[in-house]
Design a protein around this motif. Structure first.
Motif, short mmCIF file in Angstrom:
data_model
loop_
_atom_site.label_atom_id
_atom_site.label_comp_id
_atom_site.label_asym_id
_atom_site.label_seq_id
_atom_site.Cartn_x
_atom_site.Cartn_y
_atom_site.Cartn_z
N TYR A 276 -44.57 52.12 41.45
CA TYR A 276 -43.93 53.34 41.90
C TYR A 276 -45.06 54.31 42.24
CZ TYR A 276 -39.69 51.36 39.89
OH TYR A 276 -38.63 50.53 39.59
N THR B 58 -37.34 46.91 34.50
CA THR B 58 -37.85 46.66 35.85
C THR B 58 -38.03 45.18 36.09
OG1 THR B 58 -39.00 48.81 35.85
CG2 THR B 58 -39.73 47.18 37.46
N ARG C 217 -34.61 43.65 36.63
CA ARG C 217 -34.04 44.00 37.94
C ARG C 217 -34.68 43.19 39.05
NH1 ARG C 217 -34.30 50.26 36.32
NH2 ARG C 217 -32.36 50.36 35.13
N ALA D 34 -45.42 49.83 37.05
CA ALA D 34 -44.37 49.65 36.04
C ALA D 34 -44.41 48.25 35.47
CB ALA D 34 -43.01 49.94 36.66
N LEU E 28 -34.12 44.68 42.62
CA LEU E 28 -35.31 45.43 42.94
C LEU E 28 -36.35 44.46 43.50
CD1 LEU E 28 -36.28 48.41 42.53
CD2 LEU E 28 -37.33 47.63 40.39
N GLY F 293 -41.55 48.30 30.87
CA GLY F 293 -41.36 47.47 32.05
C GLY F 293 -40.30 46.40 31.91
N ARG G 13 -44.62 45.51 40.10
CA ARG G 13 -43.80 46.53 40.72
C ARG G 13 -44.48 47.89 40.54
NH1 ARG G 13 -39.88 47.75 44.61
NH2 ARG G 13 -39.41 49.95 44.24
#
Length: 347
Positions: free
Chosen positions: A36, A67, A70, A41, A76, A64, A34
């Motif tokens: 950003y 994240t 999620r 992350a 996410l 992390g 993931r």
């Protein structure tokens, strides 16, 4: 009337259900990532969680963990790679994934104006629990989580500890294959923590559990396996015992009377010493000594004290803790503390 359509749909639903229930690996991530912007992350993470396991997900703040959770819970989308829960892909089969996960975030988004029983009934309906099953399911979850006594109380009037328990009961309502719990004991008193740990152990007989927490003693007490994530990458994946044996040597605690400026170099000159530092100074000097792998240096320290006529009141080995392992794996080693041997600095 054509009855083939409905009949076919029920068969498909049955096959989907069996597929989830029979899958041996309930959570798996393959190169899960993931981003950003340019920040990774979570960076190409790979792991598996088998049915019936309690696995601790550990890492410093910003590593992390949240994240990853999620993405597993479909809140996410991954930027790359994939993850599967009970055999279902989080990208393409998110509805099936959500049905098989009970998620308790760190900050429970509870409806504060509802009563506990009312809230759980509402959540059970949202999760598709059959009407005839709701009362029994709610009773079981409230009893396991210790909220039966406050079933008629308005949620906003509850202590944080009780709100955590309501959140755990909520996560269990759908009878999920997998429970993902983020800081489940935060805000609880010692007795409540103990009760919650026992509840989690009982839940592992029916559910697979992925648990994130900053309380390392909690992980040692209830988790069979540990995943440590740092900088978005998995840096360790093993049992607590194996991590202790492989990652960090034990230490020796020494208390002697004398000049610490004289004692410390003498201890470091002994064969088999990797590192030594002064823990505290006073009438009695306390030292923490880390021996090299598989070395027992206590006899050498005793003989050193006798030779120099340094009174010795404690010489004891200290068992490696998960905290030691966590620190070694997640903190950059920019140089040994005082007393580190030059050839080992920076390793």
């Amino acid at each position: 009337m054509n009855t083939d359509g409905p009949s076919c749909n029920y068969k498909n639903l049955s096959r989907l259900t069996e597929r989830g229930r029979e899958h041996a690996v309930l959570v798996e991530a393959e190169n899960l990532s993931r981003y950003y912007g340019n920040l990774a992350a979570v960076d190409h993470v790979n792991f598996q969680v088998d049915r019936g396991e309690i696995v601790g997900l550990l890492g410093p703040n910003g590593a992390g963990k949240s994240t990853t959770m999620r993405m597993l819970t479909c809140f996410l989308p991954p930027s790359g790679g994939t993850a599967r829960v009970a055999g279902f892909d989080v990208r393409n089969e998110s509805t099936q994934v959500r049905r098989r996960i009970g998620y308790m975030p760190e900050n429970n988004p509870l409806y504060g104006e509802m009563r506990v029983r009312e809230y759980l009934r509402y959540r059970a309906e949202l999760k598709g629990v059959p009407r005839w099953e709701r009362r029994r399911r709610m009773g079981r979850c409230m009893e396991l989580c210790g909220v039966t006594a406050v079933a008629r109380q308005i949620i906003r009037t509850l202590s944080k500890g009780y709100r955590q328990r309501v959140g755990l009961a909520d996560a269990m309502l759908g009878d999920p294959d997998v429970l993902i719990l983020d800081e489940p004991t935060i805000g609880l008193d010692p007795n409540q923590i103990r009760q919650t740990r026992e509840t989690i152990r009982q839940l592992s007989e029916r559910h697979t559990i992925l648990l994130s927490t900053h309380i390392l003693q909690e992980v040692e007490a209830i988790c069979r396996r540990v995943l440590i994530i740092d900088g978005g990458k998995i840096v360790a994946d093993d049992t607590v015992e194996n991590l202790r044996d492989a990652s960090v040597h034990g230490t020796v605690h020494v208390e002697m009377k004398g000049d610490p400026q004289e004692m410390l170099p003498a201890i470091m000159d002994l064969d088999g010493i990797e590192q030594a530092k002064v823990e505290s100074e006073g009438e009695w000097q306390a030292f923490e000594v880390r021996p090299e792998a598989e070395k027992d240096v206590r006899e050498r320290i005793f003989l050193l004290a006798a030779k120099n006529h340094w009174p010795l009141r404690e010489l004891s080995g200290r068992r490696v803790t998960l905290e030691d392992v966590f620190h070694r794996l997640t903190v950059s080693d920019t140089g040994k503390a005082e007393g580190g041997k030059p050839e080992q600095q920076g390793q």
